[in-house]
Scaffold this motif. Structure first.
Motif, PDB file in Angstrom:
ATOM      1  N   TRP A 289      -2.142   6.913   4.639  1.00  0.00           N
ATOM      2  CA  TRP A 289      -1.498   7.160   5.931  1.00  0.00           C
ATOM      3  C   TRP A 289      -2.399   6.826   7.106  1.00  0.00           C
ATOM      4  O   TRP A 289      -3.603   7.058   7.056  1.00  0.00           O
ATOM      5  CB  TRP A 289      -1.051   8.628   6.021  1.00  0.00           C
ATOM      6  CG  TRP A 289      -0.267   9.033   4.824  1.00  0.00           C
ATOM      7  CD1 TRP A 289      -0.737   9.698   3.715  1.00  0.00           C
ATOM      8  CD2 TRP A 289       1.113   8.754   4.565  1.00  0.00           C
ATOM      9  NE1 TRP A 289       0.278   9.860   2.808  1.00  0.00           N
ATOM     10  CE2 TRP A 289       1.420   9.295   3.296  1.00  0.00           C
ATOM     11  CE3 TRP A 289       2.129   8.115   5.281  1.00  0.00           C
ATOM     12  CZ2 TRP A 289       2.696   9.206   2.728  1.00  0.00           C
ATOM     13  CZ3 TRP A 289       3.395   8.028   4.715  1.00  0.00           C
ATOM     14  CH2 TRP A 289       3.667   8.561   3.461  1.00  0.00           C
ATOM     15  N   ASN A 290      -1.803   6.354   8.141  1.00  0.00           N
ATOM     16  CA  ASN A 290      -2.528   6.040   9.365  1.00  0.00           C
ATOM     17  C   ASN A 290      -2.787   7.339  10.136  1.00  0.00           C
ATOM     18  O   ASN A 290      -2.170   7.602  11.161  1.00  0.00           O
ATOM     19  CB  ASN A 290      -1.708   5.049  10.201  1.00  0.00           C
ATOM     20  CG  ASN A 290      -2.439   4.581  11.441  1.00  0.00           C
ATOM     21  OD1 ASN A 290      -3.635   4.826  11.586  1.00  0.00           O
ATOM     22  ND2 ASN A 290      -1.735   3.933  12.340  1.00  0.00           N
TER      23      ASN A 290
ATOM     24  N   CYS B  40       0.886   3.664   2.178  1.00  0.00           N
ATOM     25  CA  CYS B  40       2.280   3.808   2.616  1.00  0.00           C
ATOM     26  C   CYS B  40       2.454   3.178   3.991  1.00  0.00           C
ATOM     27  O   CYS B  40       3.341   2.389   4.215  1.00  0.00           O
ATOM     28  CB  CYS B  40       2.671   5.273   2.657  1.00  0.00           C
ATOM     29  SG  CYS B  40       2.720   6.002   1.019  1.00  0.00           S
ATOM     30  N   HIS B  41       1.583   3.555   4.924  1.00  0.00           N
ATOM     31  CA  HIS B  41       1.508   2.795   6.158  1.00  0.00           C
ATOM     32  C   HIS B  41       0.734   1.517   5.833  1.00  0.00           C
ATOM     33  O   HIS B  41       0.222   1.365   4.735  1.00  0.00           O
ATOM     34  CB  HIS B  41       0.791   3.597   7.255  1.00  0.00           C
ATOM     35  CG  HIS B  41       1.621   4.733   7.782  1.00  0.00           C
ATOM     36  ND1 HIS B  41       1.075   5.920   8.205  1.00  0.00           N
ATOM     37  CD2 HIS B  41       2.946   4.853   7.946  1.00  0.00           C
ATOM     38  CE1 HIS B  41       2.038   6.730   8.621  1.00  0.00           C
ATOM     39  NE2 HIS B  41       3.191   6.094   8.470  1.00  0.00           N
ATOM     40  N   LYS B  42       0.632   0.621   6.810  1.00  0.00           N
ATOM     41  CA  LYS B  42      -0.075  -0.633   6.549  1.00  0.00           C
ATOM     42  C   LYS B  42      -1.553  -0.353   6.273  1.00  0.00           C
ATOM     43  O   LYS B  42      -2.190   0.415   7.000  1.00  0.00           O
ATOM     44  CB  LYS B  42       0.051  -1.565   7.754  1.00  0.00           C
ATOM     45  CG  LYS B  42       1.474  -1.992   8.041  1.00  0.00           C
ATOM     46  CD  LYS B  42       1.988  -2.985   7.028  1.00  0.00           C
ATOM     47  CE  LYS B  42       3.464  -3.237   7.219  1.00  0.00           C
ATOM     48  NZ  LYS B  42       4.082  -3.956   6.113  1.00  0.00           N
ATOM     49  N   ALA B  43      -2.069  -0.989   5.239  1.00  0.00           N
ATOM     50  CA  ALA B  43      -3.468  -0.776   4.854  1.00  0.00           C
ATOM     51  C   ALA B  43      -4.412  -1.089   6.004  1.00  0.00           C
ATOM     52  O   ALA B  43      -5.405  -0.395   6.218  1.00  0.00           O
ATOM     53  CB  ALA B  43      -3.817  -1.631   3.640  1.00  0.00           C
ATOM     54  N   LYS B  44      -4.066  -2.128   6.744  1.00  0.00           N
ATOM     55  CA  LYS B  44      -4.929  -2.539   7.864  1.00  0.00           C
ATOM     56  C   LYS B  44      -5.063  -1.413   8.893  1.00  0.00           C
ATOM     57  O   LYS B  44      -6.050  -1.348   9.624  1.00  0.00           O
ATOM     58  CB  LYS B  44      -4.342  -3.793   8.508  1.00  0.00           C
ATOM     59  CG  LYS B  44      -5.169  -4.417   9.593  1.00  0.00           C
ATOM     60  CD  LYS B  44      -6.368  -5.139   9.013  1.00  0.00           C
ATOM     61  CE  LYS B  44      -7.331  -5.728  10.014  1.00  0.00           C
ATOM     62  NZ  LYS B  44      -7.634  -5.077  11.236  1.00  0.00           N
ATOM     63  N   GLU B  45      -4.079  -0.541   8.955  1.00  0.00           N
ATOM     64  CA  GLU B  45      -4.137   0.593   9.885  1.00  0.00           C
ATOM     65  C   GLU B  45      -4.774   1.809   9.202  1.00  0.00           C
ATOM     66  O   GLU B  45      -5.607   2.497   9.781  1.00  0.00           O
ATOM     67  CB  GLU B  45      -2.733   0.970  10.356  1.00  0.00           C
ATOM     68  CG  GLU B  45      -1.940  -0.176  10.955  1.00  0.00           C
ATOM     69  CD  GLU B  45      -2.547  -0.670  12.249  1.00  0.00           C
ATOM     70  OE1 GLU B  45      -2.816   0.161  13.121  1.00  0.00           O
ATOM     71  OE2 GLU B  45      -2.777  -1.883  12.361  1.00  0.00           O
TER      72      GLU B  45
ATOM     73  N   LYS C 202      -8.384   4.045   9.903  1.00  0.00           N
ATOM     74  CA  LYS C 202      -8.065   5.326  10.545  1.00  0.00           C
ATOM     75  C   LYS C 202      -8.483   6.498   9.672  1.00  0.00           C
ATOM     76  O   LYS C 202      -8.911   7.531  10.177  1.00  0.00           O
ATOM     77  CB  LYS C 202      -6.560   5.379  10.843  1.00  0.00           C
ATOM     78  CG  LYS C 202      -6.106   6.530  11.718  1.00  0.00           C
ATOM     79  CD  LYS C 202      -6.664   6.407  13.133  1.00  0.00           C
ATOM     80  CE  LYS C 202      -6.018   7.364  14.096  1.00  0.00           C
ATOM     81  NZ  LYS C 202      -4.868   6.838  14.783  1.00  0.00           N
TER      82      LYS C 202
ATOM     83  N   TYR D 239      -8.675  -4.529  -0.102  1.00  0.00           N
ATOM     84  CA  TYR D 239      -7.287  -4.466   0.370  1.00  0.00           C
ATOM     85  C   TYR D 239      -6.408  -5.041  -0.738  1.00  0.00           C
ATOM     86  O   TYR D 239      -6.558  -6.208  -1.095  1.00  0.00           O
ATOM     87  CB  TYR D 239      -7.132  -5.287   1.654  1.00  0.00           C
ATOM     88  CG  TYR D 239      -7.626  -4.559   2.884  1.00  0.00           C
ATOM     89  CD1 TYR D 239      -6.736  -3.875   3.702  1.00  0.00           C
ATOM     90  CD2 TYR D 239      -8.971  -4.535   3.218  1.00  0.00           C
ATOM     91  CE1 TYR D 239      -7.178  -3.196   4.824  1.00  0.00           C
ATOM     92  CE2 TYR D 239      -9.425  -3.850   4.327  1.00  0.00           C
ATOM     93  CZ  TYR D 239      -8.527  -3.183   5.130  1.00  0.00           C
ATOM     94  OH  TYR D 239      -8.968  -2.502   6.235  1.00  0.00           O
TER      95      TYR D 239
ATOM     96  N   ASP E  84      -3.725  -6.806  -2.827  1.00  0.00           N
ATOM     97  CA  ASP E  84      -3.006  -8.025  -2.492  1.00  0.00           C
ATOM     98  C   ASP E  84      -1.652  -7.962  -3.189  1.00  0.00           C
ATOM     99  O   ASP E  84      -1.567  -7.926  -4.414  1.00  0.00           O
ATOM    100  CB  ASP E  84      -3.844  -9.204  -2.996  1.00  0.00           C
ATOM    101  CG  ASP E  84      -3.259 -10.533  -2.604  1.00  0.00           C
ATOM    102  OD1 ASP E  84      -2.026 -10.599  -2.433  1.00  0.00           O
ATOM    103  OD2 ASP E  84      -4.039 -11.494  -2.491  1.00  0.00           O
TER     104      ASP E  84
END
Lengths: 308, 569
Positions: free
Chosen positions: A85-86, A122-127, A131, A147, A149
């Motif tokens: 989660w972000n 669940c949220h974007k991994a990049k975020e 965070k 990350y 793929d």
């Protein structure tokens, strides 16, 4: 001269042999049998959470016999925290970063060749990765942050009751050791999300389907993963509005880290911390029935430590 | 040193500047697209829009308000007044793309020696500019459709970047799966590391895909291919920014000067990408010239050069050459087009399009369309690929403006990048806390599909992901009789309209991937009173739930009510 050499050789062999029997330094036979170690913080509450989390993790692993019990020299270790989660660490939606960082360090110290950290978020991994604070903590400790793929999941035979096959991330399965590092949280369907639920972060596909038979699916993936070491973050738990959280009023400090080899026991323990009766948690009951572990964690070879 | 020698050096300088500007433009697009929502965006991230005088003039006409940064465009105007349309020839990244396409044409088709004389159709762009400015003055900012920087940014965002990423990723995956090898050599030992490098350091985010990318591609390919017909066709005939700069360049101080040795060989005309008539004595068109210096560089006789002249006197050759009647017609066309585009019920706010979910902080629809330049910067910066170019959901007037498509992506709760990014503040730059209170829509369950209602199964993925606290999606445990007569208690979800902000994560994670069983529409959006079916709760309370305590979450089994102890007690 030749005799002297042989004597030296024999001497060395004896020492090496003894070490092999006793295991790595500091691990006694009794410790190597410990199945669950619960470390509780009794020190000053003003100590920063990062310090508390670090010490608790170190002690919990030590109580279990040290990381050397699980990590062999040259191993590739995958640490699977919950960083779905972000949300910042204080919201208790993700595993505490310093628990992950400490585990990375302990693995490296135990001789791991490489430690990887990753989760299907669940949220974007990049975020979520940054965070959660885990990306930074893991990198600092020397881990490779992966990350996942989406195009590299592979269909694998789970041969479960409900899941015959599913998309799983090969890099995780191919690691020599997977350390499951969840945080205890409220969850509307599971009631409590702990270790078994955390395995949902290694699978791909439309995993939301699993909610339709959550306990069975979690048993299927857990049986497939054959857990060895799990570390439960209960430094603070999320009592309501899980698993996303987002309100500090829903977070409660528990100042506990538990490490163990039995995911069912850890799930039962985590559920208790959240105020549930483990026998009402379907996945815990189903897990015990499936032979994945023991619900009554008090019957295990257990250690309870206080850390200050 | 002859003018020709100087010109050759100037041309190299121009090429370097062009390359640098194009690369800078692409780098800024890239930068915006890999930026995490955690840290604030720097102001220079949309610098190209801020130096664009067409956006300055159009937005000011339409909305009578501007972000201060847009005033940077006055510098561009000042430079143009002094040096002519050097923006077109030296800076504009779309101009450089056309330049390259035209260059290919010359070598590919051996058309080097064809002369392209000035065509009266080159006046079309001025008429288009008039029409667009009239539209803007009436509050319809259609300038973005034609603005070259908007056009290129939008195309890069929705077509070029995702297309490149797709080609690389799909190619690498195909090689990975086929795993071809010659003896001990595996193809993947080359493709996988390169793929990983690009994935981790260049693409960074998951590959986005945009609705309507096909149309965007066709438009872009068409305007690039038009270079085959005439070099820099777009810049000569269409570009309204070029027209605006042309007007500013009418009396530019830097002018093409004849030195009197012209033999009328016509080489300069062949090399002129702008068809600015450098070959005609006294007939050079300052409004068309890009200041590229090609003509000076090819002149064997050293007959022409660029020199500074006092801009006080209007030179005879600089005629706009547009009749008042043509300008009036263009203006009327603009006004007519605007009226036509508003002739639909949604444009007149009779009804609201359910699919027109605007990004959080978007002004009310009329105000939004007065400012949005359709650049696609918000779509680029959106970390979840939730924002897509609008087709006709907002009428023709709102084409290519952003809308949130929850099936494809959700509005990240802890993100306000689109508002930070928007160059004209069509999306207000809200703080995270402010943005989290903005409702962009409302979720509705489709009980004929939702599993606990329709198929007697547990699900609640939507509730799991709902980001508000307390969650806007709650559930009611209901006893349901199954086919075999067995009774089960199922948790059936509901939406609390007070708490639902319409972020759409529920729709994006719903197990149904064809038609989700929970869908977000624009209903209840903060920006339109007229689109709010729900009477807000008593002021001062965020929700009726806060007053009724944890029991309001549902029944005893809702989990949330099981532990109602105060964590700080």
């Amino acid at each position: 001269m030749a005799g002297q050499t042989r004597r030296k050789f024999l001497k060395r062999s004896a020492v090496a042999g003894g070490m092999a029997v006793l295991g790595p330094a500091g691990v006694s036979a009794a410790q190597a049998d410990t199945q669950l170690c619960i470390a509780r913080w009794t020190g000053n509450a003003d100590v920063p959470m990062s310090e508390e989390a670090t010490k608790l993790t170190e002690k919990a692993i030590e109580g279990l016999g040290g990381m050397g019990r699980f990590v062999k020299k040259g191993d590739v270790v995958w640490i699977k925290p919950n960083m779905a989660w972000n949300r910042a660490p204080e919201f208790a939606a993700n595993t505490h970063p310093d628990i992950v960082g400490t585990l990375v360090r302990l693995c490296m110290d135990a001789g791991a060749k490489k430690v990887k950290v990753g989760d299907r978020t669940c949220h974007k991994a990049k975020e979520s990765y940054p965070k959660s604070g885990i990306e930074a903590a893991a990198k600092t400790a020397g881990a490779e942050v992966v990350y996942l793929d989406d195009s590299r999941f592979r269909e694998m035979a789970l041969d479960g009751e409900r899941l015959e096959k599913w998309l799983v991330y090969p890099e995780i399965v191919e690691s020599d050791l997977v350390i499951n590092v969840p945080i205890a949280k409220h969850h509307a369907i599971a009631k409590a999300t702990v270790c078994m639920k955390n395995y949902m972060g290694i699978v791909g596909g439309n995993r939301g389907q699993w909610h339709q038979a959550l306990a069975t699916c979690l048993c299927d993936i857990t049986a497939f993963m054959k857990p060895t070491l799990s570390v439960l973050d209960a430094t603070r738990v999320l009592l309501r509005n899980g698993p996303t959280g987002g309100n500090l009023n829903d977070v409660k400090r528990m100042d506990t880290v538990a490490a163990g080899t039995d995911v069912v026991a850890l799930d039962a323990f985590g559920a208790e911390l959240l105020g549930n009766d483990p026998s009402e948690i379907e996945s815990v009951v189903a897990g015990e029935k499936r032979g994945l572990g023991q619900m009554d964690y008090r019957k295990l070879a257990m250690k309870e430590l206080t850390v200050a | 040193m002859s003018s020709r020698t100087v010109a050759k050096k100037v041309i190299w300088a121009r090429r370097l500047v062009q390359a640098a500007c194009l690369l800078l433009f692409l780098w800024l697009v890239w930068y915006a697209g890999v930026h995490g929502s955690g840290e604030p965006l720097p102001v220079w991230v949309n610098a190209f829009f801020h130096i664009d005088p067409l956006i300055l003039v159009g937005t000011w006409l339409a909305s009578h308000a501007l972000p201060v940064a847009c005033l940077l465009a006055l510098v561009t105007i000042a430079i143009t007044v002094l040096l002519g349309r050097v923006f077109c020839g030296w800076v504009c990244p779309l101009g450089t793309v056309h330049n390259m396409a035209a260059w290919f044409r010359r070598y590919a088709k051996n058309l080097r020696r064809r002369t392209d004389p000035w065509s009266p159709w080159q006046r079309a762009k001025y008429l288009l500019l008039v029409a667009l400015l009239v539209m803007a003055a009436f509050g319809s900012h259609w300038i973005g459709v034609f603005d070259p920087l908007s056009l290129l940014y939008r195309t890069t965002t929705t077509v070029l970047a995702p297309g490149t990423q797709y080609a690389v990723e799909d190619g690498a995956t195909a090689v990975y799966q086929a795993n071809p090898q010659v003896g001990p050599l595996k193809a993947t030992s080359v493709t996988e590391p390169s793929y990983r490098f690009l994935r981790d350091h260049v693409f960074v985010r998951e590959r986005p895909v945009f609705l309507g990318a096909t149309l965007m591609t066709l438009v872009f390919v068409a305007i690039v291919l038009l270079n085959l017909y005439r070099p820099r066709f777009w810049c000569r005939y269409v570009c309204p920014l070029g027209a605006l700069l042309g007007v500013c360049a009418k009396r530019s101080a830097l002018r093409l000067v004849e030195k009197g040795s012209c033999v009328e060989c016509g080489r300069c005309a062949m090399q002129c990408p702008a068809a600015a008539s450098p070959e005609k004595p006294g007939g050079w068109r300052s409004m068309e010239c890009f200041g590229c210096w090609n003509c000076v560089a090819v002149c064997h006789k050293d007959a022409i050069t660029f020199g500074l002249r006092a801009p006080t006197k209007a030179p005879p050759e600089a005629q706009l050459d547009i009749s008042k009647r043509a300008a009036l017609c263009a203006g009327l066309t603009g006004a007519g087009a605007m009226v036509m585009m508003r002739l639909n019920p949604e444009a007149q706010a009779r009804v609201y399009n359910p699919a027109l979910i605007r990004p959080p902080g978007a002004l009310d629809e009329r105000g939004f369309l007065k400012r949005c330049v359709k650049c696609g910067a918000c779509m680029r910066v959106c970390p979840t690929n939730a924002l897509h170019p609008t087709g006709l959901e907002a009428g023709l007037e709102g084409i290519w403006t952003p809308r949130l498509v929850p099936r494809l992506g959700y509005c990240e709760y802890n993100c306000n990048l689109c508002g930070q990014m928007c160059p004209t503040e069509a999306i207000e730059p809200l703080s995270i806390e402010e943005k989290q209170k903005v409702k962009i829509g409302l979720a509705t369950f489709d009980r004929a599909r939702c599993l606990p209602f329709a198929y007697g199964r547990t699900c609640l993925i939507c509730e799991e992901h709902c980001p508000t606290s307390p969650k806007a999606i709650y559930f009611v445990s209901t006893e349901v009789e199954l086919r075999d007569g067995k009774k089960v208690v199922l948790k059936q979800p509901r939406v609390d309209p007070e708490l639902c902000i319409g972020c759409g994560i529920c729709e994006s994670v719903c197990v149904f991937k064809d038609i989700p069983a929970i869908r977000v529409t624009s209903a209840n959006e903060t920006r339109h009173m007229g689109n709010q079916p729900i009477l807000p709760g008593p002021s001062g309370s965020e929700s009726w739930m806060d007053q009724s305590g944890p029991d309001a979450y549902g029944d005893e089994g809702s989990g949330s009510s099981e532990d109602s102890s105060d964590p700080y007690s």
